[in-house]
Design an enzyme around this catalytic site. Sequence first.
Site, PDB file in Angstrom:
ATOM      1  N   ASN B  73       0.892  -1.179  -0.164  1.00 35.54           N
ATOM      2  CA  ASN B  73      -0.026  -0.051  -0.073  1.00 35.54           C
ATOM      3  C   ASN B  73       0.888   1.282  -0.220  1.00 35.54           C
ATOM      4  OD1 ASN B  73      -0.384   1.627   2.663  1.00 35.54           O
ATOM      5  ND2 ASN B  73       0.405  -0.356   3.312  1.00 35.54           N
ATOM      6  N   CYS B 135       5.961   3.626   9.174  1.00 32.64           N
ATOM      7  CA  CYS B 135       5.278   3.722   7.992  1.00 32.64           C
ATOM      8  C   CYS B 135       6.435   4.073   7.000  1.00 32.64           C
ATOM      9  CB  CYS B 135       4.254   5.015   8.040  1.00 32.64           C
ATOM     10  SG  CYS B 135       3.665   5.209   6.248  1.00 32.64           S
ATOM     11  N   ASN B 200       5.946  -3.292  11.216  1.00 32.64           N
ATOM     12  CA  ASN B 200       5.314  -2.487  10.162  1.00 32.64           C
ATOM     13  C   ASN B 200       5.630  -3.026   8.894  1.00 32.64           C
ATOM     14  OD1 ASN B 200       4.071  -0.144   8.912  1.00 32.64           O
ATOM     15  ND2 ASN B 200       4.450   1.121  10.679  1.00 32.64           N
ATOM     16  N   THR B 201       5.062  -2.333   7.869  1.00 34.53           N
ATOM     17  CA  THR B 201       5.404  -2.795   6.437  1.00 34.53           C
ATOM     18  C   THR B 201       6.874  -2.665   5.955  1.00 34.53           C
ATOM     19  OG1 THR B 201       4.413  -0.752   5.500  1.00 34.53           O
ATOM     20  CG2 THR B 201       2.770  -2.534   6.014  1.00 34.53           C
ATOM     21  N   CYS B 346       3.970 -38.522  -8.380  1.00 33.34           N
ATOM     22  CA  CYS B 346       3.833 -37.082  -9.129  1.00 33.34           C
ATOM     23  C   CYS B 346       5.390 -37.016  -9.474  1.00 33.34           C
ATOM     24  CB  CYS B 346       3.318 -36.048  -8.277  1.00 33.34           C
ATOM     25  SG  CYS B 346       4.165 -35.891  -6.498  1.00 33.34           S
ATOM     26  N   CYS B 353      14.895 -33.490  -5.401  1.00 33.49           N
ATOM     27  CA  CYS B 353      16.081 -33.777  -4.806  1.00 33.49           C
ATOM     28  C   CYS B 353      17.297 -34.146  -5.811  1.00 33.49           C
ATOM     29  CB  CYS B 353      15.890 -35.219  -4.263  1.00 33.49           C
ATOM     30  SG  CYS B 353      17.313 -35.746  -3.338  1.00 33.49           S
ATOM     31  N   CYS B 379      20.984 -39.468   1.729  1.00 28.03           N
ATOM     32  CA  CYS B 379      19.835 -38.261   2.359  1.00 28.03           C
ATOM     33  C   CYS B 379      20.489 -37.745   3.429  1.00 28.03           C
ATOM     34  CB  CYS B 379      18.707 -39.128   2.813  1.00 28.03           C
ATOM     35  SG  CYS B 379      17.277 -37.970   3.366  1.00 28.03           S
ATOM     36  N   CYS B 382      17.302 -32.826   4.580  1.00 33.02           N
ATOM     37  CA  CYS B 382      17.261 -31.442   4.269  1.00 33.02           C
ATOM     38  C   CYS B 382      15.932 -31.109   4.627  1.00 33.02           C
ATOM     39  CB  CYS B 382      17.806 -31.153   2.998  1.00 33.02           C
ATOM     40  SG  CYS B 382      16.959 -31.624   1.525  1.00 33.02           S
ATOM     41  N   CYS B 389       6.078 -32.431  -1.350  1.00 36.78           N
ATOM     42  CA  CYS B 389       5.090 -33.302  -1.588  1.00 36.78           C
ATOM     43  C   CYS B 389       3.600 -32.852  -1.346  1.00 36.78           C
ATOM     44  CB  CYS B 389       5.731 -34.696  -0.563  1.00 36.78           C
ATOM     45  SG  CYS B 389       4.159 -36.129  -0.637  1.00 36.78           S
TER      46      CYS B 389
END
Lengths: 465, 422
Positions: B73, B135, B200-201, B346, B353, B379, B382, B389
């Site tokens: 904004n 701000c 704040n932003t 999938c 990996c 492995c 990590c 997944c």
Amino acid sequence: MAITNHRLTSEAYEENFRDIHPPFETRDAVLVEANRCLFCYDAPCTKSCPTGIDVPKFISQIAADDLRGSARTIFIANIMGGGCSRVCPVEKLCEGACVYNLMEETPISIARLQRYPTDQAIQRKWPLFTRKPSTGRRVAIIGAGPAGLSCAHVLSREGIDVTIYEKEEKGGGLMTYGVAAYKVTPEYCAEELHYILSLGGITIQYGSELGKDLQLEQLRLQYDAVFLAFGVGLARRLDIPGEELEGVVDALRFIYSIRSDGFPSVPVGDKVAVIGMGMTAIDAATQARRLGAGEVTLVYRRTAAEMPCTEKELEIARLDGCHIHWLAAPEALTGADGCVTQLRCQKMELGPPDASGRRTPQPTGETFTLDVDMVIKATGQMPFEELVQQSGLRHRNGKIDIGPDGITPLSGIFAGGDCVNGGKEVVDAVQAGKLSAAAILEYIQSQPPRPAVGPIDPSIPDHTV
Amino acid sequence: MASLYTNYLGISSPNPFWLASAPPTDKLINVLRAFEAGWGGVVWKTLGSQVKNVSSRYSAVDYHGSRVMGLNNIELISDRPLDLNLKEIKECIRLFPDRAMIVSLMADNDRDSWHDLIRKVEDTGAHGLELNFGCPHGMTERGMGAAVGQDPAIARIVTEWVMEAATIPVITKLTPNVHSVVPTGRAAVEAGSQGLSLINTIQSVTGVDLDTFIPNPNVGGKSTFGGYCGPAVKPIALKMLTTIAQDPVTAKAPVSGIGGITTWKDAAEFMLLGATTVQICTAVMKHGFRIIEGLCEGLSNWMDEKGFQQTTDFIGRSVPTLTHWEDLDLNFHIVARIDPDKCIHCGLCYIACEDASHQSISMDQGHPYNTYTIKEDECVGCNLCKLVCPVDNCITMVEQRKGPDYLNWKEFQQRGLPLNDH
């Protein structure tokens, strides 16, 4: 009421033959669906597509607002990807393999998504492909169906001048002539064909039939290579008494007339039996109902476990109110005044599995009879055995024998699509054409250029330049 | 049932959910509806110097079909007349005396302006003041907002002016547009500010229109740096919050946590890292005040499940677990495990990996479904495969310690232990 046309009002015809898989109405709807895609690696959907369309990629391109890129991703694998999005039995191909099925979730609507960028490409005539400069090499293709067009597009992109000889008056093959009108409209088929040809370098000689207007030997002399993609012919004969009676028709001829003559002028019976349970049988049965037939019965000698059509197709027939007789084999047709009136069937039971693994139906000795005024034969199509034989090609029951990528033992002659496999899906034919195109390109490169010769028949103007 | 009642510097509210100083808290009709919906308190949109706002004011970042993952904004502080705001604040307090009413302030940069503003605001009966030192846009060009918060020395001076006049609790709101929020936080606390609120932003440009080439939001063909908030900034806020909770000076000041809180879970996380109350804006800007129901019910149910009677039972509980990297146990080791019954093939774990981690997943080609298996020896634990997944609990991380004892990096070096060979 016997066989007659003009059964319905024009509004009813329009309603009955409306697009069964309507496209997404809004871009928002497309994005919601596109964003559901998980973007699988080595994706099962892609692996289940005979043309290997990179589905996750084209969907991600839709989601990322690159519709041209998405359309190209589809077309590079399948130049008829727009038509296939309408006619493919996706529930047993891409969508059937979607990993969401394994989560008990609705699979991604791949076909509807595929329709979105391809429709835009065709409507807006996006020039997604450019043809390389002509190499001067020429290839003849027999048949402007999916296999022939797919082959032609790949070849022309590579600068090959392609002439397609087509015996019908329109291109598109079974896409144009052999699919239910509520799946793909004749207008769409014409647009799709036009889009494919807009690449340039492809000329279609309509009304030219191999074996009649042209001979394979002449084409071999005339062209650097020939691709045979002439498909298959009419339905297999039932070989039962009464087959010659009036009212006994061929499914493809029936569908052909629906697609070329306009709905009101197609005659249809009041009590229709359709023999077979493949996609064509379903297309014939449902369209008979949609043309106004009072009662349509599908007759199949095996059970739902062996049927060639998909569950989804069967569901369309059921929703259209078609009856089904499983385990029933046509035995005889009887008639009055030369017109068919009854179909007698033998009740069957399943015996042990045959070579294909499907259980063989065996007669029980029990019969039943259906009152009919029209019988539509849809038990698979017959290859053009005579044509194949006379062209000197090796074949099995009329189906051309090929090596990998459509290579035949005759040097420079390639073949693919239904004339090889006996009749499969459009998407299979497209892939066959694509693979043969690659083999043809390789073959041509290995051959010295041949001296230019004139058209083989002066009555056929040769537009190939 | 757990109590959500909150006492922050003596300011009570029926729950820890306050509306942050922003458009939802800029006028009576909004605030009354918020209180009717059940919000515990509001921080009234910043009052102070007179301003005029532009059109348009917001732009957002969408992600994968989800809208407003982050909101930007360029709106300034309240552009309504001060007297009107003060009158409405008073009326809100009269109608909802049990709710917290904090007023955000940003006066011109002189002692008299601050004193004058504080007196007027205190006259409304407000329960606390929040100093807007954060701000990041517009007001900074006039030496206010983040221009104050980014310089601890200036922040200290302004806070001292405030403390000379204030008789109600003062909360200093910190800007994240600094390398660390701690120096300004310390300055404020040392100058007397009783509480701190953050963040704040964050200064941002959310994107560029690819047709007009103008960044958004577009104000007549130009744009300007804005302030970024919403779910995207939550991790940054949590980190900054923790540094405040861990510093011995700032830790004394109770914190009101801000930054992308959307659900009760976000709120619980902020509280576990030290926030006594939380402030919310973007989620309300997207969905309205009605989200308060889910926030209260969710937090309360979770507290019941965990056996917490009141929020103070868990505020700050996770702070000690955030430690220096050097104190982490090198002998702690986990490996991924794929549940073959849950796997949907999938391949997302595999490619992540393979291309981005340690090539620790093997792929057996199948048609159409490949089979993926973890190479446990390769492995490194990590988490990447588990994170990508899409199936909950399909990939779990299983502990396989490298040694029984706690071993940190310093000790590892002292003992001269070998580094990885891959």
